[in-house]
Design an enzyme around this catalytic site. Sequence first.
Site, PDB file in Angstrom:
ATOM      1  CB  CYS A 116      -0.886   0.044   1.234  1.00 22.03           C
ATOM      2  SG  CYS A 116      -1.787  -1.467   1.518  1.00 22.03           S
ATOM      3  N   GLY A 155      -0.242  -2.276   6.079  1.00 18.88           N
ATOM      4  CA  GLY A 155       0.236  -3.291   7.022  1.00 18.88           C
ATOM      5  C   GLY A 155      -0.854  -4.294   7.353  1.00 18.88           C
ATOM      6  CD  GLU A 192      16.555 -12.103 -10.882  1.00 18.06           C
ATOM      7  OE1 GLU A 192      16.022 -12.662  -9.914  1.00 18.06           O
ATOM      8  OE2 GLU A 192      16.213 -10.978 -11.303  1.00 18.06           O
ATOM      9  CE  LYS A 223      14.061  -9.134 -12.833  1.00 23.02           C
ATOM     10  NZ  LYS A 223      13.803  -9.583 -11.456  1.00 23.02           N
ATOM     11  CG  HIS A 280      19.374 -36.000 -10.856  1.00 17.57           C
ATOM     12  ND1 HIS A 280      19.630 -37.318 -10.594  1.00 17.57           N
ATOM     13  CD2 HIS A 280      20.577 -35.413 -11.085  1.00 17.57           C
ATOM     14  CE1 HIS A 280      20.941 -37.522 -10.629  1.00 17.57           C
ATOM     15  NE2 HIS A 280      21.533 -36.373 -10.929  1.00 17.57           N
TER      16      HIS A 280
END
Length: 627
Positions: A2, A99, A500, A504, A523
């Site tokens: 927020c 919160g 990463e 993305k 595997h």
Amino acid sequence: MCGIVGYNGPRNPKDVILDGLRRLEYRGYDSAGVAILHNGEFKRVRASGKLSELSKKLEGEAFGGRLGIGHTRWATHGVPSERNAHPHKVEGVSLVHNGIIENYQEIKQELRQLGAEFTSDTDSELVAHLIARQVRATGDLFKAVQQVIPRLKGAYSILAVWEKQPDTLVAFKNGPPLILGIGDDEIIVASDVQAIVSYTKKVIYLDDFEIAHVRGSDYKLFSATGEPLRKPVHVLNWNADAIEKAGFRHFMLKEIYEQPRAVAQAIAPHIDLERMRVRLSGVGFGVPYEKLEGLDAEQDAAKTAQQLSGIDRIFIVACGTSYYAGQVGKYLLEILARVPVETDIASEFRYREPVIPPHSLVIVISQSGETADTLAALRLAKQAGAMTMSICNVKRSSIDREAQGHLYMNSGVEIGVASTKAFVSTLALLNLFALFVARSRGQLTAEQEKHHLEALLAVPAQMETVLSYDKWFGEAAEQLKGYRGILYMARGANYPIAMEGALKLKELAYMHAEGYAAGEMKHGPLALIDERMLIMMVAPTDHHYEKTLSNLEEAKARGGHIISLGTGDNQELKRLSQYYLSLPKAEWTVSPILAVIPLQLLAYHVADNLGHDVDQPRNLAKSVTVE
Ligand code: G6P
């Protein structure tokens, strides 16, 4: 998460609040609203969806007063809808909240027994009820807030106004940030300096359990128990231009292009170019936060070296993209400095009862410096007696302030929800940090240090050349988006880069993606491979290369379509791949900084081609201030 903006001053509050909320859009949200003084009451306008919906509703609405509050909501309790949007209003008290109120069930039950009726499904509305009851009893908003604070468990930053005191705004927090902008005849309160900087450069950072009592353009600060406080006013040294798109279609693309500069800025303070040595500057272990700026760089570097030489174990803790940066750090620190390193996702670390032996250093990484789980992990590490150090982009953020040692990404403001430039800056810092620790522990000759520093100093220029793949991905996106998913693979320090890259693609293109250690292919992931699965193989010419090549052969034999990233003009990789992208020749320590760029560009262009909101992907937030 927020965004909050409150305004008390002579300008049109509607304009200032909307402008501020727009600048906080990057935090992620799903509805928005304002409550602005008009003819003795706070007129409330709310809308589900983007700010443009709220703006439409506000067109033609006139407000006569000087005071107002606004909010962009990222749903936690209750679906995204107008009814759940803030501000919440109970008997003349209007309030915005960022919160989570953890004891909201208990409070709700109590209020229900007292006959309260609710108009939303949020935890925030309950705080408005509590304050409304107290203003009835005390006749004063500030006193009411003071009485309500002990009732609240959880994380919150809150602005409240009351129509019986139409010049007063009360701000208080425990957890998510709140900042006071001090103008000549005006006060702006916001979640982040971005919302303030076009109006004033003077800011005060509220700490937990502090209350700001704003009356007109006067403000007073108090502790939750009512003691008056004096706090320093900081002067920001950047301006609103830093948060414009500068001709790019999206903030994310602008930030991808800013990466070479971000890396250069991150490393500049920490390299002694004459002696070609790392000189970690301003880490300030154990120095009181307010005294950090006056540190003598040479003295502090010597002290830091001594403090780090006694470390037996390092933990790196973070979330999301910052966590993957930390994983690259593990390779750098273990290989160069020979210190055992554990990496952990902050939400796991904080609850897994980690064993933190004496002489441990816990490094927390957070671009925003506000990520709730990372902050909690930092506090836990401090309690356990570990030395702590933060790597943050936002100076004076909660994590930066609470850590004992500090490094700064220096990337400049990052607006795109998906982190890019802060990530590469962190990789560069971890590189320097590993060299520094390695030298402090006698693991690195001066010659080796010089060699690695040269590699790092060369990287910004090399990054510029990799950015030229922007055009290629722009054209290839149409075809790439047709795959069922993408499997990203790599070995060694590039393995976290594969993860990463996959993150993305998931967060921007909403496509399925996996990041895997190439050696693990047999595997499990091999079963996924067919001609509808694209493989992105990061295979620079390093000591893993031959093995990665075998993995590529295996993938090709199963019909996989391959994009490979290699070094220079690599004929073998060209033969095995549908597409081959060449990276400049670089040392393994900096290879991840180069390899991540094509993966960012891929996710960006596929997402854009699919018509997604690249800067604000659905359901995600830039600054995750709740766990
Ligand atoms: C969110 C953002 C990610 C970021 C992560 C950690 O999930 O969307 O881009 O990597 O938080 O954020 P931090 O500010 O702690 O680095």
